[in-house]
Design an enzyme around this catalytic site. Structure first.
Site, mmCIF file in Angstrom:
data_model
loop_
_atom_site.group_PDB
_atom_site.id
_atom_site.type_symbol
_atom_site.label_atom_id
_atom_site.label_comp_id
_atom_site.label_asym_id
_atom_site.label_seq_id
_atom_site.Cartn_x
_atom_site.Cartn_y
_atom_site.Cartn_z
ATOM 1 N N ASP A 40 0.871 -1.273 0.085
ATOM 2 C CA ASP A 40 -0.084 0.119 -0.117
ATOM 3 C C ASP A 40 0.720 1.360 0.026
ATOM 4 O O ASP A 40 0.372 2.296 -0.398
ATOM 5 C CB ASP A 40 -0.877 -0.122 1.241
ATOM 6 C CG ASP A 40 -2.165 -0.783 0.928
ATOM 7 O OD1 ASP A 40 -1.900 -1.953 0.123
ATOM 8 O OD2 ASP A 40 -3.138 -0.886 1.674
ATOM 9 N N ALA A 41 1.933 1.225 0.779
ATOM 10 C CA ALA A 41 2.708 2.455 0.596
ATOM 11 C C ALA A 41 3.463 2.558 -0.713
ATOM 12 O O ALA A 41 3.409 3.624 -0.912
ATOM 13 C CB ALA A 41 4.104 2.167 1.620
ATOM 14 N N LYS A 127 -21.207 -28.728 -26.936
ATOM 15 C CA LYS A 127 -21.872 -27.505 -27.142
ATOM 16 C C LYS A 127 -21.984 -27.019 -25.756
ATOM 17 O O LYS A 127 -23.029 -27.262 -25.216
ATOM 18 C CB LYS A 127 -22.869 -27.445 -28.163
ATOM 19 C CG LYS A 127 -23.269 -26.023 -28.473
ATOM 20 C CD LYS A 127 -24.249 -26.079 -29.895
ATOM 21 C CE LYS A 127 -24.595 -24.818 -30.220
ATOM 22 N NZ LYS A 127 -24.946 -24.007 -29.536
ATOM 23 N N ARG A 148 -19.720 -11.450 -28.531
ATOM 24 C CA ARG A 148 -20.137 -11.813 -29.773
ATOM 25 C C ARG A 148 -20.921 -10.506 -30.377
ATOM 26 O O ARG A 148 -20.839 -10.217 -31.542
ATOM 27 C CB ARG A 148 -20.990 -12.831 -30.002
ATOM 28 C CG ARG A 148 -21.187 -13.445 -31.483
ATOM 29 C CD ARG A 148 -22.068 -14.640 -31.608
ATOM 30 N NE ARG A 148 -22.401 -14.868 -33.135
ATOM 31 C CZ ARG A 148 -23.315 -14.572 -33.606
ATOM 32 N NH1 ARG A 148 -24.271 -13.801 -33.079
ATOM 33 N NH2 ARG A 148 -23.684 -14.756 -34.710
ATOM 34 N N LYS A 329 -16.738 -30.489 -36.135
ATOM 35 C CA LYS A 329 -15.742 -29.655 -37.232
ATOM 36 C C LYS A 329 -14.942 -30.563 -37.823
ATOM 37 O O LYS A 329 -14.584 -31.556 -37.168
ATOM 38 C CB LYS A 329 -15.061 -28.657 -36.218
ATOM 39 C CG LYS A 329 -15.914 -27.651 -35.318
ATOM 40 C CD LYS A 329 -15.060 -27.035 -34.413
ATOM 41 C CE LYS A 329 -15.994 -26.123 -33.520
ATOM 42 N NZ LYS A 329 -15.182 -25.645 -32.238
ATOM 43 N N CYS A 447 -52.930 -16.575 4.500
ATOM 44 C CA CYS A 447 -51.651 -17.307 4.525
ATOM 45 C C CYS A 447 -51.390 -18.581 4.914
ATOM 46 O O CYS A 447 -52.142 -18.779 5.852
ATOM 47 C CB CYS A 447 -50.633 -16.429 5.440
ATOM 48 S SG CYS A 447 -49.084 -17.086 5.789
ATOM 49 N N CYS A 450 -49.744 -18.402 8.769
ATOM 50 C CA CYS A 450 -50.647 -17.981 9.900
ATOM 51 C C CYS A 450 -51.825 -17.400 9.613
ATOM 52 O O CYS A 450 -52.441 -16.708 10.596
ATOM 53 C CB CYS A 450 -49.579 -16.492 10.184
ATOM 54 S SG CYS A 450 -49.677 -15.322 8.991
ATOM 55 N N CYS A 465 -47.979 -12.070 2.399
ATOM 56 C CA CYS A 465 -48.756 -12.066 3.535
ATOM 57 C C CYS A 465 -48.212 -11.021 4.320
ATOM 58 O O CYS A 465 -47.012 -10.620 4.766
ATOM 59 C CB CYS A 465 -48.087 -13.478 4.398
ATOM 60 S SG CYS A 465 -48.216 -13.392 6.066
ATOM 61 N N CYS A 471 -45.943 -13.719 11.419
ATOM 62 C CA CYS A 471 -45.936 -14.952 10.645
ATOM 63 C C CYS A 471 -44.674 -15.833 11.062
ATOM 64 O O CYS A 471 -43.657 -15.234 10.511
ATOM 65 C CB CYS A 471 -46.079 -14.768 9.269
ATOM 66 S SG CYS A 471 -45.944 -16.243 7.996
HETATM 67 S S1 IVH Z 1 -17.712 -23.035 -32.550
HETATM 68 C C1 IVH Z 1 -17.623 -20.444 -36.459
HETATM 69 N N1 IVH Z 1 -17.445 -24.739 -30.771
HETATM 70 O O1 IVH Z 1 -22.507 -22.079 -30.201
HETATM 71 C C2 IVH Z 1 -18.300 -21.352 -35.375
HETATM 72 N N2 IVH Z 1 -19.215 -23.044 -30.647
HETATM 73 O O2 IVH Z 1 -24.869 -22.028 -32.055
HETATM 74 C C3 IVH Z 1 -17.766 -20.748 -33.969
HETATM 75 N N3 IVH Z 1 -20.717 -22.902 -28.571
HETATM 76 O O3 IVH Z 1 -21.776 -18.927 -31.146
HETATM 77 C C4 IVH Z 1 -18.370 -21.711 -33.183
HETATM 78 N N4 IVH Z 1 -19.649 -24.703 -27.564
HETATM 79 O O4 IVH Z 1 -21.447 -19.662 -28.871
HETATM 80 C C5 IVH Z 1 -18.109 -23.666 -31.445
HETATM 81 N N5 IVH Z 1 -17.443 -25.883 -28.648
HETATM 82 C C6 IVH Z 1 -18.051 -25.293 -29.260
HETATM 83 C C7 IVH Z 1 -18.924 -24.356 -28.780
HETATM 84 C C8 IVH Z 1 -19.792 -23.478 -29.612
HETATM 85 C C9 IVH Z 1 -20.611 -23.613 -27.782
HETATM 86 C C10 IVH Z 1 -21.569 -21.712 -29.253
HETATM 87 C C11 IVH Z 1 -21.057 -20.634 -29.449
HETATM 88 C C12 IVH Z 1 -21.753 -20.187 -31.051
HETATM 89 C C13 IVH Z 1 -22.881 -21.017 -30.849
HETATM 90 C C14 IVH Z 1 -23.507 -21.452 -32.185
#
Ligand code: IVH
Length: 713
Positions: A40-41, A127, A148, A329, A447, A450, A465, A471
């Site tokens: 803090d000093a 997800k 986002r 993916k 109530c 009570c 109440c 109560c």
């Molecule tokens: S990839 C371009 N991976 O789901 C794609 N999204 O419905 C980028 N989300 O906006 C998203 N878990 O908020 C990705 N393992 C995951 C995820 C995920 C949740 C959400 C994210 C996205 C939304 C789309």
């Protein structure tokens, strides 16, 4: 430059900018993160140097200088952030057939021919049902985080994100080979052993995408606290996460315990290459110190993808975070470029969504609960039914409007759904199965506890109440709140004991706790001397609790822990707060006009006046004597968190806590994995076992006193 006399204005400007940054940084650490990097000093020396320079060079003084907001915690300013790369959404697959169709489209798009022979590699991730964010790191330092928003422009929530414990403020350097290939820590060790050249490097620029979420356990605790404070609770963890991340005051965000999973990385660096596969990207995120959800898998072909989705359909309910599907993916990032994206979503990824979970069961009864503030809420009692991994016996019916809207009747077969898969609610009634004899449900006019006639007001949906002080249900709830961890923290007095004390007419109002004697306690059924003495000792100890806890314990409507702390930092005693004018209260950021009116009304209530007088007479601490942040002792315990259990012989617990704080440490009331030391006095409580379980260092009183005295730490 420190300590030197600055004479020219350019040097002064640079130093002032630097000092402003430093003061803001350390204030954020101190007020928001409860951390100290300097004493803090040292902080005061920086602050005073800035003040001196501003006096000497008034033209260079900025209106935003931290000297203009003395002692104020930083507040979040949501600036807009334009995303460097748009944040797209995902297309959905609602069934196995739709997943097949998605794969067919991919195979067609990549001109791979027969889908079965393609056998592409897919990364399958759960997800997470939170909110997506983007984090920017420059030279390894976290510089910005944004929501986002609309996908193109989001909100700058950097300061709030900094409060997330799992989010690294600084990245861990990567192990990189001469050709720019990134190695995992294990691979790096092997390569080094084999004589290979591996260097450590932080990428110049990293963008991370991920999901911020609120763990289910934290969501439940938060909602309980909100209900206790008579504030609106959140419908599901996602709303709670979003509300918490977008708080104006980052101190509130910090308390919410948000967490994060990272799922995408984009790198710009002269040496380090962009990962070639998605799974390599996840590995890179981990090596950099970012949290990656551990259950992802790389599988081959659509069949294996479906197996992954099936496997997690039920097991996902065992996790402490909410998931609503699987994100699939293509693993090869090269193929991402080939397939491209629509304006809405990439073609190389899809979200498989689990159907919302619903079940039919019979409504056996409707009960009513009377809360601390008199709100009477209906609760549906259901024939037990399995839903989203748990057995549901109760569901919220919210209020009278909801019952009327659904025309739900006892004996009806109802559809129950987990809203956000956490709080079950009644969605609809299956009229085909309604018993012919059923009649519309009549909301009680009295109530249920009570029997006082209930008040149905035009202004709010809650039915109340009005028998506030007699109560029994309301009295018990208020007492329960008084002893709770965030309020007066009286260990050894729980719901059952409170009910017995009320039943025996020994306690009705919080001030009655302080009139209890050993004889009175021993008159209770099954009460032993040891437990009675312990409870009395803890009641006695609670008299010294800080003003903010006392304010919280009073249970003013809309006032929870955060507002209580805010009020305690503006008014140094209960009497000052009691005398506060509505306009002054409303002027405090975070209070506002409605709360201000409630607070003023609360202190005008003759019962409250009587309660406070009695508490004063009992010797409770009504003032914050020591609001100083400048301790005189050396900061030997900076960053250390202590919990004290049992009775110390050489000092009061409150004195011990003061001594810890004066040395830069923190004293809290419950043991967690963040606790560094448990100080154990005579007759310790259950905290000892918890500390042992968590491996917390345990100090007896002598060791503690020695630690306080040691200046060489
Ligand atoms: S990839 C371009 N991976 O789901 C794609 N999204 O419905 C980028 N989300 O906006 C998203 N878990 O908020 C990705 N393992 C995951 C995820 C995920 C949740 C959400 C994210 C996205 C939304 C789309």
């Amino acid at each position: 430059m420190v300590g030197q006399t600055i004479v020219d204005s350019e040097t002064a400007r640079l130093r002032m900018e630097e000092l402003q940054r430093l003061v803001e940084h350390h204030r954020f650490l101190y007020y928001v993160l409860d951390k100290h990097e300097i004493s803090d000093a040292e902080f005061d020396a920086l602050f005073n140097e800035l003040v001196a320079l501003e006096e000497k060079f008034p033209d260079l003084k900025s209106a935003n200088s931290p000297t203009q907001k003395v002692g104020a915690p930083p507040s979040t300013d949501f600036k807009s952030v334009k995303h460097r790369l748009p944040m797209l959404s995902l297309s959905n697959a609602m069934s196995a057939e739709e997943l097949d169709k998605w794969e067919e489209r991919i195979v067609r798009g990549l001109s791979l021919g027969d889908p079965r022979s393609a056998d592409l590699a897919y990364a399958c991730e759960l997800k997470i049902d939170g909110l997506s964010i983007v984090l920017t790191y420059k030279k390894g330092e976290f510089v910005q985080g944004a929501t986002r928003g609309d996908g193109t422009v989001g909100e700058d929530v950097t300061n709030n994100l900094k409060t997330i414990k799992i989010l690294p403020p600084r990245l861990t350097p990567l192990a990189v080979q001469e050709d720019g290939t990134v190695l995992s820590p294990e691979e790096a060790e092997k390569a080094r052993e084999a004589g290979g050249k591996v260097s450590e490097r932080l990428p110049e620029y990293v963008e991370v995408r991920g999901e911020v979420y609120l763990p289910i356990s934290s969501f439940k605790a938060l909602n309980e606290a909100l209900v206790d404070a008579n504030e609106a609770s959140f419908a599901n963890p996602r709303n709670a996460a979003s509300g918490s991340l977008r708080q104006k005051d980052p101190r509130i965000t910090r308390k919410r315990n948000l967490a994060l999973w990272a799922y995408f990385i984009y790198v710009e660096d002269d040496v380090i290459k962009q990962p070639s596969t998605h799974s390599a990207g996840l590995a890179m995120l981990k090596s950099l110190g970012l949290p990656v959800e551990p259950n992802f898998e790389v599988v081959h072909g659509a069949g294996a993808v479906k197996q992954f989705c099936d496997k997690w359909a039920t097991s996902r309910h065992d996790l402490d975070y909410q998931t609503d599907g699987v994100v699939i993916k293509l693993d090869e990032r090269r193929l991402w470029t080939e397939l491209g994206a629509t304006s809405h979503s990439p073609r190389w990824a899809v979200a498989f969504k689990y159907p919302p979970e619903e079940a039919e069961t019979v409504l056996e009864d409707i009960l009513f609960e009377v809360g601390r503030t008199g709100a009477v809420t209906p609760v549906a009692c259901l024939r037990p039914v399995k839903l989203a991994g748990t057995t549901v016996k109760r569901a919220s019916l919210h209020n009278a409007d909801q019952i009327a809207r659904l025309d739900v009747r006892v004996g009806d077969t109802v559809v129950v759904r987990k809203a956000g898969e956490i709080i079950p609610e009644i969605l609809s009634v299956n009229l085909n199965l309604r018993p012919p004899s059923s009649t519309s449900f009549k909301y009680p006019s009295q109530c249920p506890v009570c029997h006082t006639p209930l008040v149905f007001s035009q202004d709010e949906v809650a039915v109340r109440c009005p028998n506030t002080y007699n109560c029994i249900s309301q009295c018990e709830r208020r007492l329960k709140h008084w002893v709770s961890g965030d309020a007066m923290d009286i260990e050894g007095i729980g719901e059952v004991l409170i009910a017995e004390l009320v039943k025996a007419d020994l306690v009705r109002r919080p001030s009655d706790f302080y009139k209890l004697t050993l004889d009175k306690m021993l008159s209770l059924p099954r009460m032993g001397t040891k437990s009675a003495e312990k409870a009395l000792r803890n009641i006695e100890l609670s008299k010294g609790r800080p003003l903010s806890r006392l304010i919280n314990a009073l249970g003013i409507r809309h006032v929870g822990t955060t507002v209580a702390e805010l009020l305690a930092s503006h008014y140094s005693s209960i009497d000052d707060l009691r005398a506060a004018k509505q306009a002054d209260l409303a002027g405090i950021e975070g209070v506002g006009p409605v709360m201000a009116e409630t607070i003023v009304e609360f202190f005008q209530d003759p019962e409250v006046v009587r309660l406070i007088d009695e508490l004063k007479e009992a010797g409770l601490k009504m003032k914050e004597e020591d609001q100083e942040r400048l301790p005189t002792a050396p900061q030997t315990l900076a960053g250390k968190t202590f919990v004290i259990t049992g009775t110390l012989s050489s000092m009061e617990r409150s004195d011990a806590e003061k001594q810890i704080k004066a040395r830069g440490g923190k004293a809290t009331s419950s043991v967690s994995k963040n606790t560094n030391y448990l100080v154990v006095g005579a007759s310790p409580g259950s905290k000892l076992a918890k500390a042992q379980e968590l491996g917390v260092t345990i100090l007896d009183e002598n060791q503690f006193v020695a630690l306080l005295a040691d200046e060489s730490l």
